[in-house]
Design a protein around this motif. Structure first.
Motif, short mmCIF file in Angstrom:
data_model
loop_
_atom_site.label_atom_id
_atom_site.label_comp_id
_atom_site.label_asym_id
_atom_site.label_seq_id
_atom_site.Cartn_x
_atom_site.Cartn_y
_atom_site.Cartn_z
N THR A 1 49.18 45.80 39.84
CA THR A 1 49.81 46.31 38.63
C THR A 1 48.86 46.09 37.46
N SER A 2 49.25 46.59 36.29
CA SER A 2 48.42 46.35 35.11
C SER A 2 48.37 44.87 34.78
N GLY A 3 49.48 44.16 35.01
CA GLY A 3 49.50 42.72 34.75
C GLY A 3 48.58 41.95 35.68
N SER A 4 48.60 42.29 36.97
CA SER A 4 47.71 41.61 37.90
C SER A 4 46.26 42.00 37.64
N ALA A 5 46.03 43.21 37.10
CA ALA A 5 44.67 43.61 36.74
C ALA A 5 44.14 42.75 35.60
N GLU A 6 44.99 42.43 34.63
CA GLU A 6 44.58 41.57 33.51
C GLU A 6 44.17 40.18 34.02
N LEU A 7 44.99 39.61 34.89
CA LEU A 7 44.69 38.28 35.41
C LEU A 7 43.47 38.31 36.32
N THR A 8 43.32 39.37 37.10
CA THR A 8 42.13 39.51 37.94
C THR A 8 40.87 39.54 37.09
N ALA A 9 40.92 40.25 35.98
CA ALA A 9 39.77 40.32 35.07
C ALA A 9 39.39 38.93 34.57
N ILE A 10 40.40 38.15 34.22
CA ILE A 10 40.13 36.80 33.73
C ILE A 10 39.50 35.95 34.83
N ILE A 11 40.01 36.03 36.04
CA ILE A 11 39.47 35.22 37.14
C ILE A 11 38.01 35.56 37.41
N TRP A 12 37.68 36.85 37.47
CA TRP A 12 36.29 37.23 37.70
C TRP A 12 35.40 36.80 36.53
N ALA A 13 35.94 36.89 35.31
CA ALA A 13 35.18 36.43 34.14
C ALA A 13 34.95 34.92 34.23
N GLN A 14 35.98 34.18 34.65
CA GLN A 14 35.82 32.74 34.81
C GLN A 14 34.75 32.40 35.84
N MET A 15 34.75 33.12 36.96
CA MET A 15 33.73 32.86 37.99
C MET A 15 32.34 33.15 37.45
N SER B 1 46.18 40.43 26.90
CA SER B 1 47.42 40.07 27.60
C SER B 1 47.74 38.61 27.32
N THR B 2 48.73 38.37 26.48
CA THR B 2 49.12 37.00 26.16
C THR B 2 49.55 36.25 27.42
N TYR B 3 50.29 36.92 28.27
CA TYR B 3 50.82 36.31 29.49
C TYR B 3 49.69 35.80 30.38
N SER B 4 48.71 36.65 30.65
CA SER B 4 47.61 36.26 31.52
C SER B 4 46.75 35.18 30.89
N GLY B 5 46.55 35.28 29.58
CA GLY B 5 45.76 34.27 28.90
C GLY B 5 46.41 32.89 28.95
N LEU B 6 47.72 32.85 28.77
CA LEU B 6 48.44 31.58 28.83
C LEU B 6 48.41 31.00 30.24
N ARG C 1 48.71 26.94 30.21
CA ARG C 1 49.81 26.74 29.27
C ARG C 1 51.07 27.46 29.69
N LEU C 2 51.04 28.06 30.89
CA LEU C 2 52.19 28.78 31.42
C LEU C 2 52.11 28.75 32.93
N SER C 3 53.26 28.54 33.59
CA SER C 3 53.30 28.51 35.06
C SER C 3 54.23 29.61 35.56
N PRO C 4 53.76 30.85 35.62
CA PRO C 4 54.63 31.95 36.04
C PRO C 4 54.93 31.89 37.53
N LYS C 5 56.01 32.55 37.93
CA LYS C 5 56.42 32.56 39.34
C LYS C 5 55.72 33.66 40.13
N ILE C 6 55.21 34.68 39.44
CA ILE C 6 54.52 35.75 40.17
C ILE C 6 53.03 35.41 40.29
N HIS C 7 52.43 35.87 41.35
CA HIS C 7 51.01 35.62 41.65
C HIS C 7 50.67 34.13 41.57
#
Length: 204
Positions: free
Chosen positions: A96-110, A131-136, A141-147
């Motif tokens: 999804t677009s949300g998982s794409a945002e978090l994926t981008a962050i993970i690859w950037a972190q690596m 994406s505030t959600y993915s950044g948190l 600073r956030l423990s979401p239940k998805i992914h």
């Protein structure tokens, strides 16, 4: 060694976003090894591909800075992977677009983690996302239940980076003319449309 090179403007990145092309044209070329500060701008997209199917994609753009002068370094991009058997899988359960945002962050972190040792002492990093959600989630600073697996990976990478360098997560608003956010968005769109091939390597 893990080959994790950025795609530079010489292979067409700057042609994707006029704002970024203008910004980059005004920048001096500098090696990232001399950077005091490295800015990483991430974005994700859930747009549809040429056949009408959803092809969530991600991208990040790297800009280095020294003595207040910035230099474009390149970008990296790919598509969201949900298959645990795929070598580019980073824990996403749905594309999804949300998982794409978090994926981008993970690859950037690596990317950040593997380049720390090649920079000047006391160099610091920022990762900017819209994406505030993915950044948190990535900044612990956030423990979401998805992914949940992806969030654990992102949190672990944050811990690894901050044990060796200064890292700050920033929020920027999308589609408001920020040149490097716009460029990351344009790279995503062109990966989805097929104009650009994914440039991500196999993670370590």
């Amino acid at each position: 060694p893990w080959e994790y090179a950025l795609s530079s403007s010489r292979c067409g990145c700057r042609s994707l976003c006029a704002i970024s092309a203008l910004s980059e044209a005004c920048m001096p070329r500098r090696s990232i090894s001399s950077a005091e500060l490295v800015h990483v701008f991430v974005d994700g997209s859930g747009s549809k591909g040429p056949s009408g199917e959803a092809v969530p994609s991600w991208a990040f753009v790297v800009v280095s800075e020294r003595s207040g002068v910035q230099s474009f370094q390149g970008c990296m991009a790919g598509v969201v992977v949900c298959d645990p058997a795929d070598p580019q899988y980073v824990g996403m359960t749905t594309a999804t677009s949300g998982s794409a945002e978090l994926t981008a962050i993970i690859w950037a972190q690596m990317w950040v983690l593997q380049c720390i040792g090649g920079l000047a002492p006391n160099a610091s990093f920022t990762i900017a996302c819209d994406s505030t959600y993915s950044g948190l989630a990535a900044s612990m600073r956030l423990s979401p239940k998805i992914h949940p697996e992806a969030v654990r990976i992102a949190s672990g990478l944050t811990a690894a980076i901050t044990s060796a360098a200064s890292l700050e997560y920033l929020h920027i608003y999308s589609h408001e003319g920020h040149p490097w956010n716009e460029m990351a968005d344009a790279v995503c769109a062109n990966v989805t449309s097929g104009r650009l091939r994914p440039t991500a390597a196999r993670p370590p």
